[in-house]
Design a protein around this motif. Structure first.
Motif, PDB file in Angstrom:
ATOM      1  N   GLU A 114      47.416 100.415  75.638  1.00  0.00           N
ATOM      2  CA  GLU A 114      46.856 100.280  76.976  1.00  0.00           C
ATOM      3  C   GLU A 114      47.827 100.950  77.941  1.00  0.00           C
ATOM      4  O   GLU A 114      49.029 101.019  77.667  1.00  0.00           O
ATOM      5  CB  GLU A 114      46.716  98.790  77.327  1.00  0.00           C
ATOM      6  CG  GLU A 114      45.790  98.016  76.414  1.00  0.00           C
ATOM      7  CD  GLU A 114      44.341  98.466  76.546  1.00  0.00           C
ATOM      8  OE1 GLU A 114      43.926  98.801  77.669  1.00  0.00           O
ATOM      9  OE2 GLU A 114      43.640  98.487  75.527  1.00  0.00           O
ATOM     10  N   PRO A 115      47.339 101.439  79.087  1.00  0.00           N
ATOM     11  CA  PRO A 115      48.244 102.103  80.041  1.00  0.00           C
ATOM     12  C   PRO A 115      49.456 101.257  80.417  1.00  0.00           C
ATOM     13  O   PRO A 115      50.568 101.768  80.482  1.00  0.00           O
ATOM     14  CB  PRO A 115      47.346 102.377  81.250  1.00  0.00           C
ATOM     15  CG  PRO A 115      45.971 102.498  80.663  1.00  0.00           C
ATOM     16  CD  PRO A 115      45.943 101.520  79.515  1.00  0.00           C
ATOM     17  N   ASP A 116      49.262  99.955  80.637  1.00  0.00           N
ATOM     18  CA  ASP A 116      50.393  99.094  81.003  1.00  0.00           C
ATOM     19  C   ASP A 116      51.411  99.002  79.869  1.00  0.00           C
ATOM     20  O   ASP A 116      52.617  98.962  80.108  1.00  0.00           O
ATOM     21  CB  ASP A 116      49.927  97.686  81.380  1.00  0.00           C
ATOM     22  CG  ASP A 116      49.203  97.655  82.720  1.00  0.00           C
ATOM     23  OD1 ASP A 116      49.299  98.638  83.480  1.00  0.00           O
ATOM     24  OD2 ASP A 116      48.532  96.640  82.998  1.00  0.00           O
ATOM     25  N   ALA A 117      50.925  98.950  78.631  1.00  0.00           N
ATOM     26  CA  ALA A 117      51.832  98.893  77.485  1.00  0.00           C
ATOM     27  C   ALA A 117      52.623 100.194  77.375  1.00  0.00           C
ATOM     28  O   ALA A 117      53.826 100.179  77.115  1.00  0.00           O
ATOM     29  CB  ALA A 117      51.049  98.637  76.198  1.00  0.00           C
ATOM     30  N   ALA A 118      51.961 101.327  77.587  1.00  0.00           N
ATOM     31  CA  ALA A 118      52.647 102.624  77.521  1.00  0.00           C
ATOM     32  C   ALA A 118      53.741 102.704  78.582  1.00  0.00           C
ATOM     33  O   ALA A 118      54.838 103.200  78.324  1.00  0.00           O
ATOM     34  CB  ALA A 118      51.640 103.758  77.691  1.00  0.00           C
ATOM     35  N   VAL A 119      53.456 102.196  79.778  1.00  0.00           N
ATOM     36  CA  VAL A 119      54.454 102.195  80.854  1.00  0.00           C
ATOM     37  C   VAL A 119      55.648 101.327  80.458  1.00  0.00           C
ATOM     38  O   VAL A 119      56.807 101.727  80.622  1.00  0.00           O
ATOM     39  CB  VAL A 119      53.827 101.701  82.180  1.00  0.00           C
ATOM     40  CG1 VAL A 119      54.909 101.389  83.208  1.00  0.00           C
ATOM     41  CG2 VAL A 119      52.859 102.738  82.718  1.00  0.00           C
ATOM     42  N   GLU A 120      55.383 100.137  79.930  1.00  0.00           N
ATOM     43  CA  GLU A 120      56.475  99.234  79.576  1.00  0.00           C
ATOM     44  C   GLU A 120      57.316  99.787  78.431  1.00  0.00           C
ATOM     45  O   GLU A 120      58.544  99.661  78.432  1.00  0.00           O
ATOM     46  CB  GLU A 120      55.936  97.841  79.244  1.00  0.00           C
ATOM     47  CG  GLU A 120      55.441  97.148  80.501  1.00  0.00           C
ATOM     48  CD  GLU A 120      54.791  95.806  80.256  1.00  0.00           C
ATOM     49  OE1 GLU A 120      54.724  95.030  81.218  1.00  0.00           O
ATOM     50  OE2 GLU A 120      54.340  95.528  79.128  1.00  0.00           O
ATOM     51  N   ILE A 121      56.680 100.427  77.461  1.00  0.00           N
ATOM     52  CA  ILE A 121      57.432 101.068  76.381  1.00  0.00           C
ATOM     53  C   ILE A 121      58.281 102.205  76.956  1.00  0.00           C
ATOM     54  O   ILE A 121      59.437 102.384  76.588  1.00  0.00           O
ATOM     55  CB  ILE A 121      56.479 101.543  75.268  1.00  0.00           C
ATOM     56  CG1 ILE A 121      55.940 100.318  74.529  1.00  0.00           C
ATOM     57  CG2 ILE A 121      57.188 102.511  74.311  1.00  0.00           C
ATOM     58  CD1 ILE A 121      54.759 100.580  73.645  1.00  0.00           C
ATOM     59  N   GLY A 122      57.714 102.924  77.912  1.00  0.00           N
ATOM     60  CA  GLY A 122      58.480 103.973  78.596  1.00  0.00           C
ATOM     61  C   GLY A 122      59.694 103.412  79.316  1.00  0.00           C
ATOM     62  O   GLY A 122      60.763 104.041  79.340  1.00  0.00           O
ATOM     63  N   LEU A 163      55.576  92.793  71.966  1.00  0.00           N
ATOM     64  CA  LEU A 163      56.859  93.399  72.295  1.00  0.00           C
ATOM     65  C   LEU A 163      57.489  92.595  73.421  1.00  0.00           C
ATOM     66  O   LEU A 163      56.853  92.383  74.458  1.00  0.00           O
ATOM     67  CB  LEU A 163      56.618  94.846  72.725  1.00  0.00           C
ATOM     68  CG  LEU A 163      57.819  95.750  72.873  1.00  0.00           C
ATOM     69  CD1 LEU A 163      58.581  95.871  71.561  1.00  0.00           C
ATOM     70  CD2 LEU A 163      57.356  97.124  73.328  1.00  0.00           C
ATOM     71  N   VAL A 164      58.725  92.111  73.220  1.00  0.00           N
ATOM     72  CA  VAL A 164      59.375  91.243  74.195  1.00  0.00           C
ATOM     73  C   VAL A 164      60.742  91.808  74.568  1.00  0.00           C
ATOM     74  O   VAL A 164      61.582  92.051  73.697  1.00  0.00           O
ATOM     75  CB  VAL A 164      59.539  89.807  73.636  1.00  0.00           C
ATOM     76  CG1 VAL A 164      60.262  88.910  74.629  1.00  0.00           C
ATOM     77  CG2 VAL A 164      58.186  89.212  73.267  1.00  0.00           C
ATOM     78  N   ASP A 165      60.933  92.040  75.858  1.00  0.00           N
ATOM     79  CA  ASP A 165      62.245  92.408  76.412  1.00  0.00           C
ATOM     80  C   ASP A 165      62.450  91.525  77.637  1.00  0.00           C
ATOM     81  O   ASP A 165      61.966  91.826  78.719  1.00  0.00           O
ATOM     82  CB  ASP A 165      62.282  93.893  76.782  1.00  0.00           C
ATOM     83  CG  ASP A 165      63.634  94.340  77.341  1.00  0.00           C
ATOM     84  OD1 ASP A 165      64.469  93.469  77.682  1.00  0.00           O
ATOM     85  OD2 ASP A 165      63.853  95.553  77.462  1.00  0.00           O
ATOM     86  N   ASP A 166      63.143  90.409  77.441  1.00  0.00           N
ATOM     87  CA  ASP A 166      63.320  89.440  78.530  1.00  0.00           C
ATOM     88  C   ASP A 166      64.080  90.036  79.708  1.00  0.00           C
ATOM     89  O   ASP A 166      63.838  89.665  80.850  1.00  0.00           O
ATOM     90  CB  ASP A 166      64.041  88.185  78.028  1.00  0.00           C
ATOM     91  CG  ASP A 166      63.144  87.335  77.144  1.00  0.00           C
ATOM     92  OD1 ASP A 166      61.901  87.399  77.301  1.00  0.00           O
ATOM     93  OD2 ASP A 166      63.673  86.613  76.285  1.00  0.00           O
ATOM     94  N   THR A 167      64.996  90.971  79.440  1.00  0.00           N
ATOM     95  CA  THR A 167      65.777  91.547  80.542  1.00  0.00           C
ATOM     96  C   THR A 167      64.902  92.366  81.483  1.00  0.00           C
ATOM     97  O   THR A 167      65.227  92.545  82.646  1.00  0.00           O
ATOM     98  CB  THR A 167      66.934  92.428  80.021  1.00  0.00           C
ATOM     99  OG1 THR A 167      66.395  93.537  79.301  1.00  0.00           O
ATOM    100  CG2 THR A 167      67.881  91.631  79.138  1.00  0.00           C
ATOM    101  N   GLU A 168      63.762  92.864  80.983  1.00  0.00           N
ATOM    102  CA  GLU A 168      62.835  93.645  81.806  1.00  0.00           C
ATOM    103  C   GLU A 168      61.570  92.856  82.149  1.00  0.00           C
ATOM    104  O   GLU A 168      60.662  93.391  82.783  1.00  0.00           O
ATOM    105  CB  GLU A 168      62.438  94.939  81.079  1.00  0.00           C
ATOM    106  CG  GLU A 168      63.582  95.907  80.867  1.00  0.00           C
ATOM    107  CD  GLU A 168      64.142  96.449  82.171  1.00  0.00           C
ATOM    108  OE1 GLU A 168      63.384  96.592  83.155  1.00  0.00           O
ATOM    109  OE2 GLU A 168      65.343  96.733  82.223  1.00  0.00           O
ATOM    110  N   GLY A 169      61.486  91.606  81.683  1.00  0.00           N
ATOM    111  CA  GLY A 169      60.293  90.808  81.933  1.00  0.00           C
ATOM    112  C   GLY A 169      59.071  91.316  81.191  1.00  0.00           C
ATOM    113  O   GLY A 169      57.935  91.135  81.630  1.00  0.00           O
ATOM    114  N   ILE A 170      59.291  91.935  80.039  1.00  0.00           N
ATOM    115  CA  ILE A 170      58.182  92.510  79.258  1.00  0.00           C
ATOM    116  C   ILE A 170      57.790  91.551  78.139  1.00  0.00           C
ATOM    117  O   ILE A 170      58.646  91.069  77.385  1.00  0.00           O
ATOM    118  CB  ILE A 170      58.589  93.882  78.678  1.00  0.00           C
ATOM    119  CG1 ILE A 170      58.788  94.899  79.813  1.00  0.00           C
ATOM    120  CG2 ILE A 170      57.561  94.380  77.652  1.00  0.00           C
ATOM    121  CD1 ILE A 170      59.407  96.214  79.385  1.00  0.00           C
ATOM    122  N   LYS A 171      56.500  91.279  78.058  1.00  0.00           N
ATOM    123  CA  LYS A 171      55.919  90.501  76.952  1.00  0.00           C
ATOM    124  C   LYS A 171      54.524  91.084  76.745  1.00  0.00           C
ATOM    125  O   LYS A 171      53.557  90.641  77.347  1.00  0.00           O
ATOM    126  CB  LYS A 171      55.867  89.024  77.302  1.00  0.00           C
ATOM    127  CG  LYS A 171      55.454  88.149  76.134  1.00  0.00           C
ATOM    128  CD  LYS A 171      55.580  86.690  76.498  1.00  0.00           C
ATOM    129  CE  LYS A 171      55.231  85.833  75.296  1.00  0.00           C
ATOM    130  NZ  LYS A 171      55.321  84.411  75.620  1.00  0.00           N
TER     131      LYS A 171
END
Length: 111
Positions: free
Chosen positions: A90-98, A59-67
Motif C-alpha cells: 500500500e502507498p503508506d507501507a511503501a512510504v514507511e519502508i522508505g 513491520l514494527v519500528d517503535d523509534t519511528e512509530g511504524i506498525k
C-alpha cells in the motif's frame, strides 16, 4: 542466475542495534529485520516458513512509530534467516519502508 542478478530493488543491511522487527498478525514477534528493501526483507527468526507460503507480516519500528501490516511470500532460507518478498505494498507501507531505508542508508553507504 545468482541472487544479486535477480534483485530489482536496493536492499539495506540493518545494523545490530536496529530495533526493527517483524511480528505475525497476532502480534507475536517473529524476529529482527536484518535486511530491508522495497521488494522485501530478511527476518532473523527461529520460526519455520515454507518457501512459497503467504503471510501477513507486521513491520514494527517503535523509534519511528511504524506498525504496518505487509503481505509477503517466503522466498528463501539462509543461515541468517528467512527472506520474504512483498506481495503488494500500500502507498503508506511503501512510504514507511522508505523511512526505514532512508534512516539506515547513510549509515551503511560506503560499506
Amino acid at each position: 542466475m545468482n541472487m544479486d542478478d535477480r534483485r530489482k530493488f536496493e536492499r539495506i543491511a540493518l545494523p545490530d542495534s536496529t530495533k526493527v522487527f517483524a511480528h505475525d498478525k497476532q502480534g507475536e514477534r517473529l524476529g529482527r529485520v536484518r535486511v530491508i528493501g522495497r521488494g522485501g526483507l530478511l527476518i532473523e527468526t527461529r520460526q519455520a516458513f515454507d518457501p512459497g507460503s503467504h503471510h501477513e507480516l507486521v513491520l514494527v519500528d517503535d523509534t519511528e512509530g511504524i506498525k504496518r501490516p505487509v503481505p509477503a511470500v517466503a522466498r528463501y532460507i539462509t543461515p541468517q534467516g528467512i527472506g520474504f518478498e512483498f506481495e503488494t505494498l500500500e502507498p503508506d507501507a511503501a512510504v514507511e519502508i522508505g523511512v526505514i531505508i532512508g534512516k539506515y542508508y547513510s549509515a551503511t553507504a560506503g560499506h
